[in-house]
Structures are given as structure tokens and as C-alpha cells.
Design a protein around this motif. Structure first.
Motif, PDB file in Angstrom:
ATOM      1  N   GLN A 129      -2.087   2.387 -10.418  1.00 50.33           N
ATOM      2  CA  GLN A 129      -2.998   2.035  -9.333  1.00 50.33           C
ATOM      3  C   GLN A 129      -3.026   0.511  -9.225  1.00 50.33           C
ATOM      4  O   GLN A 129      -3.643  -0.163 -10.056  1.00 50.33           O
ATOM      5  CB  GLN A 129      -4.399   2.582  -9.623  1.00 50.33           C
ATOM      6  CG  GLN A 129      -5.442   2.220  -8.581  1.00 50.33           C
ATOM      7  CD  GLN A 129      -5.125   2.765  -7.214  1.00 50.33           C
ATOM      8  OE1 GLN A 129      -4.421   2.126  -6.428  1.00 50.33           O
ATOM      9  NE2 GLN A 129      -5.634   3.943  -6.907  1.00 50.33           N
ATOM     10  N   SER A 130      -2.372  -0.028  -8.200  1.00 54.63           N
ATOM     11  CA  SER A 130      -2.272  -1.488  -8.062  1.00 54.63           C
ATOM     12  C   SER A 130      -3.208  -2.027  -6.993  1.00 54.63           C
ATOM     13  O   SER A 130      -3.045  -3.163  -6.537  1.00 54.63           O
ATOM     14  CB  SER A 130      -0.831  -1.876  -7.710  1.00 54.63           C
ATOM     15  OG  SER A 130      -0.451  -1.332  -6.453  1.00 54.63           O
ATOM     16  N   SER A 131      -4.190  -1.238  -6.592  1.00 53.77           N
ATOM     17  CA  SER A 131      -5.087  -1.664  -5.513  1.00 53.77           C
ATOM     18  C   SER A 131      -5.888  -2.899  -5.892  1.00 53.77           C
ATOM     19  O   SER A 131      -6.222  -3.718  -5.032  1.00 53.77           O
ATOM     20  CB  SER A 131      -6.035  -0.523  -5.136  1.00 53.77           C
ATOM     21  OG  SER A 131      -6.786  -0.099  -6.260  1.00 53.77           O
ATOM     22  N   GLY A 132      -6.182  -3.059  -7.200  1.00 59.84           N
ATOM     23  CA  GLY A 132      -6.928  -4.230  -7.654  1.00 59.84           C
ATOM     24  C   GLY A 132      -6.141  -5.509  -7.427  1.00 59.84           C
ATOM     25  O   GLY A 132      -6.657  -6.482  -6.868  1.00 59.84           O
ATOM     26  N   ILE A 133      -4.880  -5.503  -7.863  1.00 59.90           N
ATOM     27  CA  ILE A 133      -4.017  -6.663  -7.661  1.00 59.90           C
ATOM     28  C   ILE A 133      -3.811  -6.901  -6.176  1.00 59.90           C
ATOM     29  O   ILE A 133      -3.803  -8.042  -5.705  1.00 59.90           O
ATOM     30  CB  ILE A 133      -2.658  -6.451  -8.366  1.00 59.90           C
ATOM     31  CG1 ILE A 133      -2.856  -6.440  -9.875  1.00 59.90           C
ATOM     32  CG2 ILE A 133      -1.658  -7.528  -7.968  1.00 59.90           C
ATOM     33  CD1 ILE A 133      -1.594  -6.244 -10.653  1.00 59.90           C
ATOM     34  N   ARG A 134      -3.653  -5.824  -5.432  1.00 62.65           N
ATOM     35  CA  ARG A 134      -3.452  -5.928  -3.988  1.00 62.65           C
ATOM     36  C   ARG A 134      -4.654  -6.600  -3.329  1.00 62.65           C
ATOM     37  O   ARG A 134      -4.494  -7.472  -2.468  1.00 62.65           O
ATOM     38  CB  ARG A 134      -3.226  -4.536  -3.407  1.00 62.65           C
ATOM     39  CG  ARG A 134      -2.977  -4.491  -1.914  1.00 62.65           C
ATOM     40  CD  ARG A 134      -2.577  -3.081  -1.480  1.00 62.65           C
ATOM     41  NE  ARG A 134      -2.344  -3.037  -0.048  1.00 62.65           N
ATOM     42  CZ  ARG A 134      -3.249  -2.668   0.852  1.00 62.65           C
ATOM     43  NH1 ARG A 134      -4.456  -2.291   0.457  1.00 62.65           N
ATOM     44  NH2 ARG A 134      -2.964  -2.648   2.135  1.00 62.65           N
ATOM     45  N   SER A 135      -5.854  -6.221  -3.724  1.00 64.74           N
ATOM     46  CA  SER A 135      -7.064  -6.795  -3.128  1.00 64.74           C
ATOM     47  C   SER A 135      -7.192  -8.274  -3.459  1.00 64.74           C
ATOM     48  O   SER A 135      -7.546  -9.087  -2.595  1.00 64.74           O
ATOM     49  CB  SER A 135      -8.306  -6.043  -3.622  1.00 64.74           C
ATOM     50  OG  SER A 135      -8.273  -4.685  -3.221  1.00 64.74           O
ATOM     51  N   VAL A 136      -6.892  -8.626  -4.725  1.00 59.92           N
ATOM     52  CA  VAL A 136      -6.966 -10.025  -5.136  1.00 59.92           C
ATOM     53  C   VAL A 136      -5.950 -10.853  -4.369  1.00 59.92           C
ATOM     54  O   VAL A 136      -6.266 -11.946  -3.873  1.00 59.92           O
ATOM     55  CB  VAL A 136      -6.718 -10.158  -6.658  1.00 59.92           C
ATOM     56  CG1 VAL A 136      -6.556 -11.623  -7.044  1.00 59.92           C
ATOM     57  CG2 VAL A 136      -7.857  -9.532  -7.436  1.00 59.92           C
ATOM     58  N   ARG A 145       1.889   6.456  -7.133  1.00 59.71           N
ATOM     59  CA  ARG A 145       0.707   7.144  -7.670  1.00 59.71           C
ATOM     60  C   ARG A 145       0.766   8.652  -7.460  1.00 59.71           C
ATOM     61  O   ARG A 145       0.345   9.436  -8.311  1.00 59.71           O
ATOM     62  CB  ARG A 145      -0.558   6.575  -7.026  1.00 59.71           C
ATOM     63  CG  ARG A 145      -1.859   7.094  -7.627  1.00 59.71           C
ATOM     64  CD  ARG A 145      -3.028   6.203  -7.250  1.00 59.71           C
ATOM     65  NE  ARG A 145      -3.249   6.223  -5.814  1.00 59.71           N
ATOM     66  CZ  ARG A 145      -4.011   7.133  -5.192  1.00 59.71           C
ATOM     67  NH1 ARG A 145      -4.587   8.097  -5.890  1.00 59.71           N
ATOM     68  NH2 ARG A 145      -4.195   7.071  -3.891  1.00 59.71           N
ATOM     69  N   LEU A 167       1.108  -0.211 -13.516  1.00 64.37           N
ATOM     70  CA  LEU A 167      -0.343   0.009 -13.488  1.00 64.37           C
ATOM     71  C   LEU A 167      -0.746   1.322 -12.840  1.00 64.37           C
ATOM     72  O   LEU A 167      -1.903   1.716 -12.928  1.00 64.37           O
ATOM     73  CB  LEU A 167      -1.025  -1.141 -12.727  1.00 64.37           C
ATOM     74  CG  LEU A 167      -0.741  -2.556 -13.258  1.00 64.37           C
ATOM     75  CD1 LEU A 167      -1.386  -3.591 -12.350  1.00 64.37           C
ATOM     76  CD2 LEU A 167      -1.243  -2.706 -14.683  1.00 64.37           C
ATOM     77  N   TRP A 183       0.835  -1.206   0.000  1.00 64.16           N
ATOM     78  CA  TRP A 183       0.000   0.000   0.000  1.00 64.16           C
ATOM     79  C   TRP A 183       0.869   1.255   0.000  1.00 64.16           C
ATOM     80  O   TRP A 183       0.626   2.195  -0.762  1.00 64.16           O
ATOM     81  CB  TRP A 183      -0.916  -0.011   1.226  1.00 64.16           C
ATOM     82  CG  TRP A 183      -1.880   1.144   1.259  1.00 64.16           C
ATOM     83  CD1 TRP A 183      -3.095   1.214   0.657  1.00 64.16           C
ATOM     84  CD2 TRP A 183      -1.680   2.414   1.900  1.00 64.16           C
ATOM     85  NE1 TRP A 183      -3.679   2.443   0.886  1.00 64.16           N
ATOM     86  CE2 TRP A 183      -2.825   3.197   1.652  1.00 64.16           C
ATOM     87  CE3 TRP A 183      -0.644   2.955   2.662  1.00 64.16           C
ATOM     88  CZ2 TRP A 183      -2.960   4.495   2.148  1.00 64.16           C
ATOM     89  CZ3 TRP A 183      -0.784   4.242   3.155  1.00 64.16           C
ATOM     90  CH2 TRP A 183      -1.926   5.003   2.896  1.00 64.16           C
ATOM     91  N   GLN A 239       2.639   1.714  -3.538  1.00 63.45           N
ATOM     92  CA  GLN A 239       1.763   2.156  -4.625  1.00 63.45           C
ATOM     93  C   GLN A 239       1.282   3.594  -4.421  1.00 63.45           C
ATOM     94  O   GLN A 239       1.061   4.323  -5.376  1.00 63.45           O
ATOM     95  CB  GLN A 239       0.582   1.190  -4.770  1.00 63.45           C
ATOM     96  CG  GLN A 239      -0.434   1.196  -3.659  1.00 63.45           C
ATOM     97  CD  GLN A 239      -1.759   1.826  -4.062  1.00 63.45           C
ATOM     98  OE1 GLN A 239      -1.997   2.059  -5.242  1.00 63.45           O
ATOM     99  NE2 GLN A 239      -2.594   2.104  -3.084  1.00 63.45           N
TER     100      GLN A 239
END
Length: 272
Positions: A176-183, A92, A174, A85, A88
Motif C-alpha cells: 500500500q503506497s498511498s502514504g508515499i503517494r500523498s506525501v 495490491r 510496501l 495510483w 499500486q
């Protein structure tokens, strides 16, 4: 020797600043004193019902199961990580550029931050919950092999950091890597053994998990705490699984360095 002393001083100062910074919000960490025991209580009722008078399930007795979940909760307090977190966010917002001017590797800086943050976790989360599990729930929370357990938890500390740092590095591609982080967090919560011990998964899944990093973050140190290890039909001595865990940490550390260098090339190219 001077270089080692320099890095020691840097790590100490960064950890101390992080500790003081998060101490101002220690009530956030202290919530775990409530959440941890409540989660454990839920596990107690669930697994008592699941056992339903049976002596063992997948080779684990009820007391062993409860001890496993107590250990995994305590280990989670010591290894919790936020490097992905933080990284990223730096990428960002563009603030990562400031680390290009500093005479210290950002990964080392982030690791030092985690050290300070988890020292606070040790004091306000781990120790109180240890006494709650041990004296109120009457679960034996003393490791079978204290030395091996300390080493395994330390390796899990590094493993969680390096894996999360690799996830954070995807922000260079990316933004914003929050998507990968959440997965990844969703996968890790299941496949690290935090919800159920990995021996309850189908055999083919256990074989796959044996080669993935998830088990080395939580399942392995929890089993080392209990004094035995088995997965996918493979039983290993404690020193063997801790050695394998160490190898996995080294591989992940090297991977993070490779990704870091590639990320800097992309960062420099984008900046140019």
C-alpha cells in the motif's frame, strides 16, 4: 520498423480504449471548466492585493504573474497523471500478474493509457479553459515561443509520468503506497510552482529545487510559455532550460527502468 509499428498500434489501441472508457465519465473532467477559472479568479484577487500598486515582485509584473498561473493551469490539464495510483492498485489486488503474461511492458501500457486520458483532457478541459482565460479574463494565453512550449509541455508530460510511476513501484515493497503517494503529491503541489512561482522561495530552497524533479513538471514549462526562465539566481535561455529538462526526463526514465527491474525480482521472489 515492424517493432516500431507494433508499438505504435498498441499505444493507439490502448489510448483509444482509455479515451472511450473515460469519455463515459467526461462530466468528471468537465468540472475542471468550473474549478480552473474559479482557482484562477482566486489567484487574481490574491496577487492583485499582494502587488498593491507595485510594478514588479521578484522580477515579475502582475500581468506576467497572472499569465504564469493561467499557463500552469492549462499545462496541468495536459500533464495530469494517475500512473502511481493505477500501479499500486494492480499490485495490491494481485492483478499485476496478468501483465507478466502480456507481450508489452507495463510502463508502456500505462503511458498509452495516460495518452488517451489526456487527449480527453485536451478536449474537455484545456480548450474550454484556454478560451475562458484568453477571452473572458483577457490574459494573453499565446506562448512566446510556441515550438519550445509544445516541446517543454511534452517533456513535462513524460516527467510527471515517470516520476509517478517510480512512486507507484514502491507498492512492490510496501503493498500500500498511498502514504508515499500523498506525501509526494503534497510536496509536488508546493515545489512544482503550482501554488507560487519558485522564485518566491528563499535562495537556498531555490538552489535545492533546481536539482529536484518538481520544477520540470510545471514551473519550467510555465516559464518557457512566458518566454523567460530564472531560478536560484540562474537565468537560462529557453533552449538551454528545455535541454536540461530533457536530460532530467531521460534520467528519470532510466531510474524508473532500474526500479521496475528490481520490483519484478521482488515480485517473482514473493510469488515463488
Amino acid at each position: 520498423m515492424k517493432k516500431v509499428l507494433h508499438y505504435y498500434n498498441v499505444a493507439k489501441e490502448v489510448a483509444l480504449v482509455t479515451y472511450k472508457e473515460w469519455s463515459a465519465y467526461r462530466t468528471h473532467s468537465m468540472i475542471s471548466i468550473i474549478v480552473g477559472p474559479v482557482y484562477f479568479l482566486v489567484q487574481y484577487f490574491i496577487w492583485t492585493a499582494v502587488y498593491g500598486g507595485k510594478e514588479t515582485l521578484n522580477g515579475m509584473e502582475l500581468q506576467q504573474m497572472l499569465r504564469y498561473f493561467g499557463a500552469s493551469a492549462l499545462i496541468g490539464y495536459l500533464t495530469m497523471d494517475f500512473a502511481d495510483w493505477n500501479l499500486q492498485m494492480l499490485v495490491r489486488t494481485g492483478k499485476f500478474v496478468t501483465f507478466q503474461l502480456r507481450p508489452v511492458h507495463h510502463r508502456f501500457f500505462a503511458l498509452s493509457q495516460k495518452l488517451g486520458h489526456r487527449v480527453l483532457g485536451l478536449l474537455v478541459e484545456f480548450i474550454p479553459c484556454f478560451f475562458i482565460f484568453h477571452f473572458i479574463f483577457h490574459i494573453n494565453m499565446v506562448p512566446e515561443y510556441i515550438g519550445w512550449t509544445v516541446l517543454s509541455v511534452l517533456l513535462a508530460f513524460f516527467m510527471n509520468f515517470y516520476v509517478n510511476y517510480c512512486i507507484g513501484l514502491t507498492a512492490f515493497w510496501l503493498v500500500q503506497s498511498s502514504g508515499i503517494r500523498s506525501v509526494f503529491q503534497a510536496l509536488a503541489s508546493v515545489f512544482s510552482g503550482g501554488l507560487i512561482p519558485l522564485v518566491f522561495f528563499p535562495k537556498y530552497m531555490q538552489k535545492l529545487l533546481f536539482f529536484l524533479p518538481f520544477q520540470y513538471i510545471l514551473y519550467v514549462p510555465s516559464r518557457v510559455f512566458s518566454g523567460s526562465y530564472s531560478l536560484a539566481g540562474i537565468s537560462m535561455k529557453i533552449w538551454q532550460i528545455v535541454l536540461l529538462q530533457g536530460v532530467a526526463v531521460v534520467i528519470t526514465m532510466l531510474l524508473s527502468e532500474i526500479l521496475y527491474r528490481k520490483s519484478l525480482k521482488k515480485f517473482t521472489a514473493a510469488g515463488g
